[in-house]
Design a protein around this motif. Structure first.
Motif, PDB file in Angstrom:
ATOM      1  N   LYS A  29      12.812  87.021 -45.929  1.00  0.00           N
ATOM      2  CA  LYS A  29      11.832  87.399 -46.942  1.00  0.00           C
ATOM      3  C   LYS A  29      10.765  86.327 -46.986  1.00  0.00           C
ATOM      4  N   ARG A  30       9.563  86.777 -47.015  1.00  0.00           N
ATOM      5  CA  ARG A  30       8.449  85.839 -46.939  1.00  0.00           C
ATOM      6  C   ARG A  30       8.088  85.358 -48.342  1.00  0.00           C
ATOM      7  N   LYS A  31       8.194  84.076 -48.538  1.00  0.00           N
ATOM      8  CA  LYS A  31       7.796  83.465 -49.800  1.00  0.00           C
ATOM      9  C   LYS A  31       6.633  82.524 -49.534  1.00  0.00           C
ATOM     10  N   ILE A  32       5.774  82.402 -50.514  1.00  0.00           N
ATOM     11  CA  ILE A  32       4.663  81.466 -50.398  1.00  0.00           C
ATOM     12  C   ILE A  32       5.165  80.110 -50.865  1.00  0.00           C
ATOM     13  N   THR A  33       4.997  79.130 -50.004  1.00  0.00           N
ATOM     14  CA  THR A  33       5.493  77.800 -50.340  1.00  0.00           C
ATOM     15  C   THR A  33       4.521  77.107 -51.282  1.00  0.00           C
ATOM     16  N   VAL A  34       4.953  75.995 -51.824  1.00  0.00           N
ATOM     17  CA  VAL A  34       4.129  75.236 -52.768  1.00  0.00           C
ATOM     18  C   VAL A  34       2.876  74.718 -52.069  1.00  0.00           C
ATOM     19  N   GLY A  35       3.037  74.253 -50.841  1.00  0.00           N
ATOM     20  CA  GLY A  35       1.890  73.749 -50.090  1.00  0.00           C
ATOM     21  C   GLY A  35       0.863  74.837 -49.837  1.00  0.00           C
ATOM     22  N   GLU A  36       1.336  76.026 -49.483  1.00  0.00           N
ATOM     23  CA  GLU A  36       0.416  77.141 -49.272  1.00  0.00           C
ATOM     24  C   GLU A  36      -0.286  77.525 -50.564  1.00  0.00           C
ATOM     25  N   LYS A  37       0.430  77.493 -51.672  1.00  0.00           N
ATOM     26  CA  LYS A  37      -0.190  77.796 -52.965  1.00  0.00           C
ATOM     27  C   LYS A  37      -1.303  76.805 -53.272  1.00  0.00           C
ATOM     28  N   ILE A  38      -1.038  75.534 -52.983  1.00  0.00           N
ATOM     29  CA  ILE A  38      -2.053  74.502 -53.238  1.00  0.00           C
ATOM     30  C   ILE A  38      -3.265  74.734 -52.352  1.00  0.00           C
ATOM     31  N   VAL A  39      -3.021  75.037 -51.085  1.00  0.00           N
ATOM     32  CA  VAL A  39      -4.132  75.274 -50.166  1.00  0.00           C
ATOM     33  C   VAL A  39      -4.931  76.497 -50.595  1.00  0.00           C
ATOM     34  N   TYR A  40      -4.251  77.585 -50.937  1.00  0.00           N
ATOM     35  CA  TYR A  40      -4.938  78.801 -51.367  1.00  0.00           C
ATOM     36  C   TYR A  40      -5.719  78.589 -52.656  1.00  0.00           C
ATOM     37  N   SER A  41      -5.104  77.919 -53.606  1.00  0.00           N
ATOM     38  CA  SER A  41      -5.811  77.682 -54.872  1.00  0.00           C
ATOM     39  C   SER A  41      -7.002  76.745 -54.655  1.00  0.00           C
ATOM     40  N   GLY A  42      -6.849  75.763 -53.771  1.00  0.00           N
ATOM     41  CA  GLY A  42      -7.982  74.892 -53.454  1.00  0.00           C
ATOM     42  C   GLY A  42      -9.114  75.671 -52.804  1.00  0.00           C
ATOM     43  N   PHE A  43      -8.761  76.573 -51.902  1.00  0.00           N
ATOM     44  CA  PHE A  43      -9.771  77.399 -51.246  1.00  0.00           C
ATOM     45  C   PHE A  43     -10.489  78.288 -52.250  1.00  0.00           C
ATOM     46  N   VAL A  44      -9.743  78.899 -53.151  1.00  0.00           N
ATOM     47  CA  VAL A  44     -10.347  79.749 -54.183  1.00  0.00           C
ATOM     48  C   VAL A  44     -11.251  78.918 -55.095  1.00  0.00           C
TER      49      VAL A  44
END
Length: 119
Positions: A29-44
């Motif tokens: 199951k694909r979960k979004i990791t904490v690092g990916e969340k940080i990168v995505y939120s930074g991009f947004v």
């Protein structure tokens, strides 16, 4: 009896393999990791900041452009007034007009005191 024990072992192995397959399916199951969340939120956040900057720059350019247009209108009006005043100066400084005003005021032409000035 040897075959029965072998069959039991074989069934245990198959059950273990099925459990591991089920566990693997659960793990995939694909979960979004904490690092990916940080990168995505930074991009947004960067995208939002950039869009706000672009909009604010466009609004300031619009207001400055509006000021320039109003100043151009004022300059045109002032140039028109200046041209009218120059025309009045040339009309009022005509020799015949000055001579008639001088006669009205009682001045007389003394040719000994007249000096010719050229522009």
């Amino acid at each position: 009896m040897n075959n029965v024990a072998y069959k039991v072992r074989e069934q245990d192995r198959q059950q273990k393999q099925q459990k591991t397959v089920r566990q693997v399916v659960r793990k995939t199951k694909r979960k979004i990791t904490v690092g990916e969340k940080i990168v995505y939120s930074g991009f947004v956040a960067l995208m939002l900041f950039g869009s706000v900057q672009i909009i604010s720059n466009q609004s300031s350019l619009y207001s400055i452009s509006e000021e320039v247009q109003s100043l151009d209108g004022k300059i045109d009006k002032q140039e028109a007034k200046n041209n009218e005043l120059k025309l009045q100066v040339t009309e009022l400084s005509a020799y015949d007009r000055i001579w008639t005003k001088a006669k009205e005021l009682g001045l007389k032409l003394n040719e000994n005191n007249v000096k010719v000035v050229n522009d």
